[in-house]
Write a protein that holds these residues in place. Sequence first.
Motif, PDB file in Angstrom:
ATOM      1  N   CYS A  29       0.858  -1.187   0.000  1.00 18.41           N
ATOM      2  CA  CYS A  29       0.000   0.000   0.000  1.00 18.41           C
ATOM      3  C   CYS A  29       0.893   1.236   0.000  1.00 18.41           C
ATOM      4  CB  CYS A  29      -0.928   0.015   1.210  1.00 18.41           C
ATOM      5  SG  CYS A  29      -0.075   0.074   2.807  1.00 18.41           S
ATOM      6  N   ALA A  30       0.267   2.383  -0.202  1.00 22.93           N
ATOM      7  CA  ALA A  30       0.991   3.656  -0.132  1.00 22.93           C
ATOM      8  C   ALA A  30       0.038   4.724   0.377  1.00 22.93           C
ATOM      9  CB  ALA A  30       1.538   4.039  -1.501  1.00 22.93           C
ATOM     10  N   SER A  31       0.509   5.529   1.318  1.00 17.79           N
ATOM     11  CA  SER A  31      -0.281   6.678   1.756  1.00 17.79           C
ATOM     12  C   SER A  31       0.212   7.867   0.930  1.00 17.79           C
ATOM     13  CB  SER A  31      -0.070   6.919   3.241  1.00 17.79           C
ATOM     14  OG  SER A  31       1.236   7.386   3.495  1.00 17.79           O
ATOM     15  N   PRO A  32      -0.513   8.859   0.667  1.00 15.13           N
ATOM     16  CA  PRO A  32      -1.845   9.182   1.152  1.00 15.13           C
ATOM     17  C   PRO A  32      -2.978   8.572   0.341  1.00 15.13           C
ATOM     18  CG  PRO A  32      -0.991  11.054  -0.038  1.00 15.13           C
ATOM     19  CD  PRO A  32       0.072   9.989  -0.049  1.00 15.13           C
ATOM     20  N   GLU A  33      -2.683   7.798  -0.721  1.00 12.47           N
ATOM     21  CA  GLU A  33      -3.766   7.178  -1.493  1.00 12.47           C
ATOM     22  C   GLU A  33      -4.616   6.258  -0.617  1.00 12.47           C
ATOM     23  OE1 GLU A  33      -0.505   6.662  -2.638  1.00 12.47           O
ATOM     24  OE2 GLU A  33      -0.529   8.330  -4.046  1.00 12.47           O
ATOM     25  N   ASP A  34      -3.971   5.546   0.313  1.00 10.87           N
ATOM     26  CA  ASP A  34      -4.658   4.624   1.210  1.00 10.87           C
ATOM     27  C   ASP A  34      -4.417   5.095   2.643  1.00 10.87           C
ATOM     28  OD1 ASP A  34      -5.680   2.538   2.667  1.00 10.87           O
ATOM     29  OD2 ASP A  34      -4.500   0.987   1.690  1.00 10.87           O
ATOM     30  N   SER A  35      -5.438   5.642   3.260  1.00  9.64           N
ATOM     31  CA  SER A  35      -5.267   6.220   4.601  1.00  9.64           C
ATOM     32  C   SER A  35      -4.937   5.156   5.648  1.00  9.64           C
ATOM     33  CB  SER A  35      -6.532   6.975   5.013  1.00  9.64           C
ATOM     34  OG  SER A  35      -7.635   6.088   5.091  1.00  9.64           O
ATOM     35  N   THR A  36      -5.234   3.878   5.379  1.00  6.69           N
ATOM     36  CA  THR A  36      -4.927   2.823   6.351  1.00  6.69           C
ATOM     37  C   THR A  36      -3.495   2.322   6.207  1.00  6.69           C
ATOM     38  OG1 THR A  36      -5.751   1.080   4.893  1.00  6.69           O
ATOM     39  CG2 THR A  36      -7.331   2.061   6.438  1.00  6.69           C
ATOM     40  N   CYS A  37      -2.717   2.910   5.338  1.00  9.73           N
ATOM     41  CA  CYS A  37      -1.335   2.470   5.139  1.00  9.73           C
ATOM     42  C   CYS A  37      -0.355   3.185   6.063  1.00  9.73           C
ATOM     43  CB  CYS A  37      -0.916   2.702   3.689  1.00  9.73           C
ATOM     44  SG  CYS A  37       0.653   1.946   3.256  1.00  9.73           S
ATOM     45  N   GLY A  38      -0.687   4.371   6.474  1.00  7.29           N
ATOM     46  CA  GLY A  38       0.234   5.176   7.273  1.00  7.29           C
ATOM     47  C   GLY A  38       0.080   4.981   8.762  1.00  7.29           C
ATOM     48  N   ARG A  39      -0.133   6.073   9.462  1.00  3.09           N
ATOM     49  CA  ARG A  39      -0.214   6.056  10.923  1.00  3.09           C
ATOM     50  C   ARG A  39      -1.324   5.136  11.433  1.00  3.09           C
ATOM     51  NH1 ARG A  39       0.156  11.518  13.886  1.00  3.09           N
ATOM     52  NH2 ARG A  39       2.246  10.761  14.281  1.00  3.09           N
ATOM     53  N   ASP A  40      -2.442   5.076  10.729  1.00  5.47           N
ATOM     54  CA  ASP A  40      -3.572   4.245  11.141  1.00  5.47           C
ATOM     55  C   ASP A  40      -3.550   2.897  10.418  1.00  5.47           C
ATOM     56  OD1 ASP A  40      -4.547   6.319  12.776  1.00  5.47           O
ATOM     57  OD2 ASP A  40      -5.527   7.256  11.052  1.00  5.47           O
ATOM     58  N   PHE A  41      -2.381   2.260  10.353  1.00  2.00           N
ATOM     59  CA  PHE A  41      -2.238   0.997   9.629  1.00  2.00           C
ATOM     60  C   PHE A  41      -3.192  -0.047  10.178  1.00  2.00           C
ATOM     61  CE2 PHE A  41      -0.313  -3.185   8.942  1.00  2.00           C
ATOM     62  CZ  PHE A  41      -0.258  -3.174   7.566  1.00  2.00           C
ATOM     63  N   ASN A  42      -3.918  -0.679   9.270  1.00  2.34           N
ATOM     64  CA  ASN A  42      -4.885  -1.707   9.637  1.00  2.34           C
ATOM     65  C   ASN A  42      -4.659  -2.900   8.717  1.00  2.34           C
ATOM     66  OD1 ASN A  42      -7.072  -3.322  10.165  1.00  2.34           O
ATOM     67  ND2 ASN A  42      -8.576  -1.671  10.051  1.00  2.34           N
ATOM     68  N   SER A  43      -4.063  -3.952   9.245  1.00  6.54           N
ATOM     69  CA  SER A  43      -3.693  -5.102   8.418  1.00  6.54           C
ATOM     70  C   SER A  43      -4.896  -5.823   7.831  1.00  6.54           C
ATOM     71  CB  SER A  43      -2.844  -6.084   9.229  1.00  6.54           C
ATOM     72  OG  SER A  43      -3.584  -6.586  10.322  1.00  6.54           O
ATOM     73  N   SER A  44      -6.079  -5.641   8.397  1.00  2.51           N
ATOM     74  CA  SER A  44      -7.254  -6.331   7.856  1.00  2.51           C
ATOM     75  C   SER A  44      -7.792  -5.654   6.597  1.00  2.51           C
ATOM     76  CB  SER A  44      -8.351  -6.433   8.913  1.00  2.51           C
ATOM     77  OG  SER A  44      -8.821  -5.153   9.257  1.00  2.51           O
ATOM     78  N   THR A  45      -7.377  -4.421   6.341  1.00  2.32           N
ATOM     79  CA  THR A  45      -7.857  -3.721   5.148  1.00  2.32           C
ATOM     80  C   THR A  45      -6.782  -3.525   4.085  1.00  2.32           C
ATOM     81  OG1 THR A  45      -7.392  -1.552   6.112  1.00  2.32           O
ATOM     82  CG2 THR A  45      -9.587  -2.465   6.495  1.00  2.32           C
ATOM     83  N   VAL A  46      -5.550  -3.864   4.403  1.00  2.00           N
ATOM     84  CA  VAL A  46      -4.445  -3.672   3.455  1.00  2.00           C
ATOM     85  C   VAL A  46      -4.150  -5.006   2.769  1.00  2.00           C
ATOM     86  CG1 VAL A  46      -2.012  -3.065   3.243  1.00  2.00           C
ATOM     87  CG2 VAL A  46      -3.477  -1.787   4.802  1.00  2.00           C
ATOM     88  N   PRO A  47      -4.070  -5.020   1.428  1.00  4.66           N
ATOM     89  CA  PRO A  47      -3.823  -6.287   0.729  1.00  4.66           C
ATOM     90  C   PRO A  47      -2.398  -6.799   0.941  1.00  4.66           C
ATOM     91  CG  PRO A  47      -3.839  -4.457  -0.823  1.00  4.66           C
ATOM     92  CD  PRO A  47      -4.228  -3.902   0.511  1.00  4.66           C
ATOM     93  N   ALA A  48      -2.280  -8.119   0.894  1.00  8.02           N
ATOM     94  CA  ALA A  48      -0.964  -8.771   0.956  1.00  8.02           C
ATOM     95  C   ALA A  48      -0.664  -9.340  -0.422  1.00  8.02           C
ATOM     96  CB  ALA A  48      -0.981  -9.872   1.997  1.00  8.02           C
ATOM     97  N   LEU A  49       0.586  -9.280  -0.814  1.00 10.14           N
ATOM     98  CA  LEU A  49       1.013  -9.720  -2.138  1.00 10.14           C
ATOM     99  C   LEU A  49       2.144 -10.719  -1.995  1.00 10.14           C
ATOM    100  CD1 LEU A  49       0.878  -9.141  -5.275  1.00 10.14           C
ATOM    101  CD2 LEU A  49       2.708  -7.506  -4.870  1.00 10.14           C
ATOM    102  N   GLU A  50       2.112 -11.782  -2.808  1.00  7.82           N
ATOM    103  CA  GLU A  50       3.250 -12.714  -2.839  1.00  7.82           C
ATOM    104  C   GLU A  50       4.343 -12.088  -3.683  1.00  7.82           C
ATOM    105  OE1 GLU A  50       2.674 -16.799  -3.698  1.00  7.82           O
ATOM    106  OE2 GLU A  50       1.005 -16.982  -2.298  1.00  7.82           O
ATOM    107  N   CYS A  51       5.530 -12.050  -3.139  1.00  9.72           N
ATOM    108  CA  CYS A  51       6.658 -11.407  -3.812  1.00  9.72           C
ATOM    109  C   CYS A  51       7.239 -12.322  -4.889  1.00  9.72           C
ATOM    110  CB  CYS A  51       7.754 -11.068  -2.804  1.00  9.72           C
ATOM    111  SG  CYS A  51       7.199  -9.986  -1.481  1.00  9.72           S
ATOM    112  N   ASP A  52       7.582 -11.726  -6.014  1.00  5.23           N
ATOM    113  CA  ASP A  52       8.254 -12.442  -7.096  1.00  5.23           C
ATOM    114  C   ASP A  52       9.755 -12.242  -6.972  1.00  5.23           C
ATOM    115  OD1 ASP A  52       5.793 -13.184  -8.215  1.00  5.23           O
ATOM    116  OD2 ASP A  52       5.663 -11.323  -9.359  1.00  5.23           O
TER     117      ASP A  52
END
Length: 118
Positions: A29-52
């Motif tokens: 994720c990246a803030s400020p596009e996603d407000s849950t990515c920064g100070r108010d990080f919420n792992s239940s709303t941020v996607p997880a990606l398998e790394c290549d």
Amino acid sequence: MNSKTVYLFVTVLVACCVQNGWSLKCYTCASPEDSTCGRDFNSSTVPALECDAPNNVCIKAKPKIEGVTVVTRLCGTKDACALLASCVTCDSDLCNTSASVKFQFWLLSLIGVVYFYL
């Protein structure tokens, strides 16, 4: 201590120390596009990606862009992170969260060994 107890203990110890062979997963994720990515990080709303490949670490970077701190979480390499002023890497699944205390299974094994032999 009988041999079955020792065998069970060793099996649990090995199981706690072995890591899975699957690819690394990181929050992305990246803030400020996603407000849950920064100070108010919420792992239940941020996607997880398998790394290549060749990405082998999770990154949490906080560069300043035009005076605004932008928090970014992604897959990457240690070399890429070294280019940024405020960047942290880690190498376990979903480890690029906010700073927190995480349970260490090797510590449980060590406590078990001390308990059984003292």
